[in-house]
Design a protein around this motif. Structure first.
Motif, PDB file in Angstrom:
ATOM      1  N   SER A 178      59.951  36.067  49.059  1.00 19.18           N
ATOM      2  CA  SER A 178      59.717  37.195  49.959  1.00 19.18           C
ATOM      3  C   SER A 178      59.012  36.738  51.240  1.00 19.18           C
ATOM      4  CB  SER A 178      58.907  38.294  49.264  1.00 19.18           C
ATOM      5  OG  SER A 178      57.653  37.801  48.839  1.00 19.18           O
ATOM      6  N   ASP A 179      58.122  35.764  51.129  1.00 18.35           N
ATOM      7  CA  ASP A 179      57.450  35.229  52.323  1.00 18.35           C
ATOM      8  C   ASP A 179      58.446  34.521  53.235  1.00 18.35           C
ATOM      9  OD1 ASP A 179      54.987  36.140  51.420  1.00 18.35           O
ATOM     10  OD2 ASP A 179      54.481  34.234  50.455  1.00 18.35           O
ATOM     11  N   LYS A 180      59.359  33.775  52.643  1.00 19.36           N
ATOM     12  CA  LYS A 180      60.359  33.058  53.438  1.00 19.36           C
ATOM     13  C   LYS A 180      61.297  34.037  54.146  1.00 19.36           C
ATOM     14  CE  LYS A 180      60.275  28.896  50.662  1.00 19.36           C
ATOM     15  NZ  LYS A 180      61.050  27.964  49.852  1.00 19.36           N
ATOM     16  N   ILE A 181      61.646  35.120  53.470  1.00 18.62           N
ATOM     17  CA  ILE A 181      62.514  36.127  54.092  1.00 18.62           C
ATOM     18  C   ILE A 181      61.771  36.810  55.236  1.00 18.62           C
ATOM     19  CG2 ILE A 181      63.719  38.318  53.713  1.00 18.62           C
ATOM     20  CD1 ILE A 181      64.331  37.237  50.864  1.00 18.62           C
ATOM     21  N   LEU A 182      60.497  37.079  55.050  1.00 22.24           N
ATOM     22  CA  LEU A 182      59.691  37.684  56.113  1.00 22.24           C
ATOM     23  C   LEU A 182      59.583  36.749  57.322  1.00 22.24           C
ATOM     24  CD1 LEU A 182      58.185  40.297  56.687  1.00 22.24           C
ATOM     25  CD2 LEU A 182      56.141  39.236  55.737  1.00 22.24           C
ATOM     26  N   ILE A 183      59.438  35.471  57.080  1.00 24.48           N
ATOM     27  CA  ILE A 183      59.408  34.492  58.173  1.00 24.48           C
ATOM     28  C   ILE A 183      60.749  34.503  58.912  1.00 24.48           C
ATOM     29  CG2 ILE A 183      59.366  32.001  58.677  1.00 24.48           C
ATOM     30  CD1 ILE A 183      57.256  31.819  56.359  1.00 24.48           C
ATOM     31  N   HIS A 195      61.562  35.408  62.830  1.00 29.59           N
ATOM     32  CA  HIS A 195      62.348  34.479  63.646  1.00 29.59           C
ATOM     33  C   HIS A 195      63.520  35.212  64.292  1.00 29.59           C
ATOM     34  CE1 HIS A 195      63.498  30.438  64.843  1.00 29.59           C
ATOM     35  NE2 HIS A 195      64.736  30.726  64.501  1.00 29.59           N
ATOM     36  N   ALA A 196      64.197  36.063  63.528  1.00 30.67           N
ATOM     37  CA  ALA A 196      65.312  36.847  64.074  1.00 30.67           C
ATOM     38  C   ALA A 196      64.819  37.781  65.181  1.00 30.67           C
ATOM     39  CB  ALA A 196      66.002  37.645  62.959  1.00 30.67           C
ATOM     40  N   CYS A 197      63.677  38.406  64.989  1.00 33.52           N
ATOM     41  CA  CYS A 197      63.098  39.272  66.025  1.00 33.52           C
ATOM     42  C   CYS A 197      62.783  38.474  67.284  1.00 33.52           C
ATOM     43  CB  CYS A 197      61.825  39.951  65.520  1.00 33.52           C
ATOM     44  SG  CYS A 197      62.107  41.290  64.357  1.00 33.52           S
ATOM     45  N   ASP A 198      62.183  37.300  67.103  1.00 30.03           N
ATOM     46  CA  ASP A 198      61.843  36.455  68.249  1.00 30.03           C
ATOM     47  C   ASP A 198      63.078  36.072  69.052  1.00 30.03           C
ATOM     48  OD1 ASP A 198      59.198  36.561  67.447  1.00 30.03           O
ATOM     49  OD2 ASP A 198      59.202  34.571  66.524  1.00 30.03           O
ATOM     50  N   ASP A 218      67.693  39.055  67.624  1.00 35.15           N
ATOM     51  CA  ASP A 218      68.806  39.386  66.727  1.00 35.15           C
ATOM     52  C   ASP A 218      68.343  40.488  65.772  1.00 35.15           C
ATOM     53  OD1 ASP A 218      71.089  39.480  65.223  1.00 35.15           O
ATOM     54  OD2 ASP A 218      71.261  37.304  65.024  1.00 35.15           O
ATOM     55  N   TYR A 219      68.312  41.717  66.284  1.00 30.97           N
ATOM     56  CA  TYR A 219      67.757  42.840  65.532  1.00 30.97           C
ATOM     57  C   TYR A 219      68.631  43.265  64.354  1.00 30.97           C
ATOM     58  CZ  TYR A 219      64.946  42.927  69.760  1.00 30.97           C
ATOM     59  OH  TYR A 219      64.146  42.575  70.813  1.00 30.97           O
ATOM     60  N   GLU A 220      69.923  43.044  64.446  1.00 35.78           N
ATOM     61  CA  GLU A 220      70.813  43.396  63.330  1.00 35.78           C
ATOM     62  C   GLU A 220      70.486  42.535  62.104  1.00 35.78           C
ATOM     63  OE1 GLU A 220      75.554  43.476  62.184  1.00 35.78           O
ATOM     64  OE2 GLU A 220      74.967  43.077  64.250  1.00 35.78           O
ATOM     65  N   ILE A 221      70.315  41.240  62.318  1.00 36.70           N
ATOM     66  CA  ILE A 221      69.957  40.350  61.212  1.00 36.70           C
ATOM     67  C   ILE A 221      68.556  40.679  60.702  1.00 36.70           C
ATOM     68  CG2 ILE A 221      69.467  37.942  60.576  1.00 36.70           C
ATOM     69  CD1 ILE A 221      72.468  38.675  60.813  1.00 36.70           C
ATOM     70  N   ALA A 222      67.633  40.959  61.614  1.00 30.52           N
ATOM     71  CA  ALA A 222      66.273  41.324  61.216  1.00 30.52           C
ATOM     72  C   ALA A 222      66.302  42.549  60.300  1.00 30.52           C
ATOM     73  CB  ALA A 222      65.418  41.588  62.450  1.00 30.52           C
ATOM     74  N   GLU A 223      67.110  43.530  60.653  1.00 27.54           N
ATOM     75  CA  GLU A 223      67.212  44.739  59.823  1.00 27.54           C
ATOM     76  C   GLU A 223      67.784  44.418  58.447  1.00 27.54           C
ATOM     77  OE1 GLU A 223      69.045  49.259  60.063  1.00 27.54           O
ATOM     78  OE2 GLU A 223      69.442  47.847  61.684  1.00 27.54           O
ATOM     79  N   LYS A 224      68.768  43.565  58.392  1.00 29.79           N
ATOM     80  CA  LYS A 224      69.360  43.188  57.099  1.00 29.79           C
ATOM     81  C   LYS A 224      68.344  42.430  56.235  1.00 29.79           C
ATOM     82  CE  LYS A 224      74.074  43.122  58.826  1.00 29.79           C
ATOM     83  NZ  LYS A 224      74.805  44.051  58.011  1.00 29.79           N
ATOM     84  N   LEU A 225      67.540  41.590  56.859  1.00 31.29           N
ATOM     85  CA  LEU A 225      66.507  40.878  56.107  1.00 31.29           C
ATOM     86  C   LEU A 225      65.468  41.848  55.556  1.00 31.29           C
ATOM     87  CD1 LEU A 225      66.159  37.780  58.431  1.00 31.29           C
ATOM     88  CD2 LEU A 225      66.925  37.736  56.042  1.00 31.29           C
ATOM     89  N   LEU A 226      65.124  42.877  56.327  1.00 33.48           N
ATOM     90  CA  LEU A 226      64.193  43.894  55.823  1.00 33.48           C
ATOM     91  C   LEU A 226      64.795  44.625  54.627  1.00 33.48           C
ATOM     92  CD1 LEU A 226      62.521  45.547  58.931  1.00 33.48           C
ATOM     93  CD2 LEU A 226      61.554  43.943  57.296  1.00 33.48           C
ATOM     94  N   LEU A 278      60.038  45.968  64.235  1.00 33.29           N
ATOM     95  CA  LEU A 278      61.449  46.127  64.591  1.00 33.29           C
ATOM     96  C   LEU A 278      61.661  47.423  65.374  1.00 33.29           C
ATOM     97  CD1 LEU A 278      64.301  45.009  64.448  1.00 33.29           C
ATOM     98  CD2 LEU A 278      64.566  46.166  62.243  1.00 33.29           C
ATOM     99  N   TRP A 279      60.998  48.490  64.955  1.00 34.16           N
ATOM    100  CA  TRP A 279      61.148  49.762  65.668  1.00 34.16           C
ATOM    101  C   TRP A 279      60.637  49.634  67.107  1.00 34.16           C
ATOM    102  CZ3 TRP A 279      58.606  53.554  68.305  1.00 34.16           C
ATOM    103  CH2 TRP A 279      59.295  54.764  68.459  1.00 34.16           C
ATOM    104  N   MET A 280      59.487  48.989  67.271  1.00 36.30           N
ATOM    105  CA  MET A 280      58.925  48.813  68.620  1.00 36.30           C
ATOM    106  C   MET A 280      59.821  47.943  69.502  1.00 36.30           C
ATOM    107  SD  MET A 280      56.299  50.695  68.739  1.00 36.30           S
ATOM    108  CE  MET A 280      55.342  50.196  70.131  1.00 36.30           C
ATOM    109  N   LEU A 281      60.446  46.943  68.912  1.00 37.88           N
ATOM    110  CA  LEU A 281      61.353  46.086  69.684  1.00 37.88           C
ATOM    111  C   LEU A 281      62.605  46.856  70.113  1.00 37.88           C
ATOM    112  CD1 LEU A 281      61.054  42.776  67.652  1.00 37.88           C
ATOM    113  CD2 LEU A 281      60.296  43.156  70.015  1.00 37.88           C
ATOM    114  N   ARG A 282      63.061  47.743  69.245  1.00 40.88           N
ATOM    115  CA  ARG A 282      64.263  48.522  69.563  1.00 40.88           C
ATOM    116  C   ARG A 282      63.962  49.705  70.479  1.00 40.88           C
ATOM    117  NH1 ARG A 282      67.796  48.609  63.984  1.00 40.88           N
ATOM    118  NH2 ARG A 282      68.946  46.709  64.491  1.00 40.88           N
ATOM    119  N   HIS A 283      62.717  50.129  70.542  1.00 40.59           N
ATOM    120  CA  HIS A 283      62.316  51.281  71.351  1.00 40.59           C
ATOM    121  C   HIS A 283      61.150  50.904  72.264  1.00 40.59           C
ATOM    122  CE1 HIS A 283      64.182  52.891  67.659  1.00 40.59           C
ATOM    123  NE2 HIS A 283      64.755  53.719  68.500  1.00 40.59           N
ATOM    124  N   PRO A 284      61.380  50.021  73.222  1.00 43.61           N
ATOM    125  CA  PRO A 284      60.264  49.544  74.070  1.00 43.61           C
ATOM    126  C   PRO A 284      59.652  50.655  74.919  1.00 43.61           C
ATOM    127  CG  PRO A 284      62.365  48.744  74.901  1.00 43.61           C
ATOM    128  CD  PRO A 284      62.634  49.406  73.584  1.00 43.61           C
TER     129      PRO A 284
END
Length: 88
Positions: free
Chosen positions: A22-27, A31-34, A37-45, A77-83
């Motif tokens: 779970s820690d590796k997935i969170l990392i 990384h996807a957010c940085d 790549d928000y679509e991948i970030a959402e799938k990881l969540l 993720l929400w803040m990144l998608r709604h600046p």
């Protein structure tokens, strides 16, 4: 590799990992957010949520900390998608 080296490796057993899955997935999520790549970030969540909603295992460690990290990740993720909604 010599025969004695192979014998030593088989005695040691499988490798131990220093981080939970779970820690590796969170990392990977961060990384996807940085990388934007928000679509991948959402799938990881979603994967993290699946891991948390199944039956807890003793290896999971502190479940509350994991849930808090998941909530913080959703907020990021929400803040990144709604600046436009960022606090000033």
């Amino acid at each position: 590799m010599s025969e004695s080296e192979n014998d030593r490796k088989s005695e040691i057993g499988p490798p131990r990992y220093s981080r939970r899955l779970s820690d590796k997935i969170l990392i990977a999520f961060h990384h996807a957010c940085d990388q934007g790549d928000y679509e991948i970030a959402e799938k990881l969540l979603h994967v993290l949520e699946l891991m948390l909603t199944r039956r807890p295992s003793p290896a999971e460690g502190n479940r509350r900390r994991t849930i808090e990290s998941l909530v913080a990740a959703h907020e990021r993720l929400w803040m990144l998608r709604h600046p436009e909604h960022r606090p000033e």
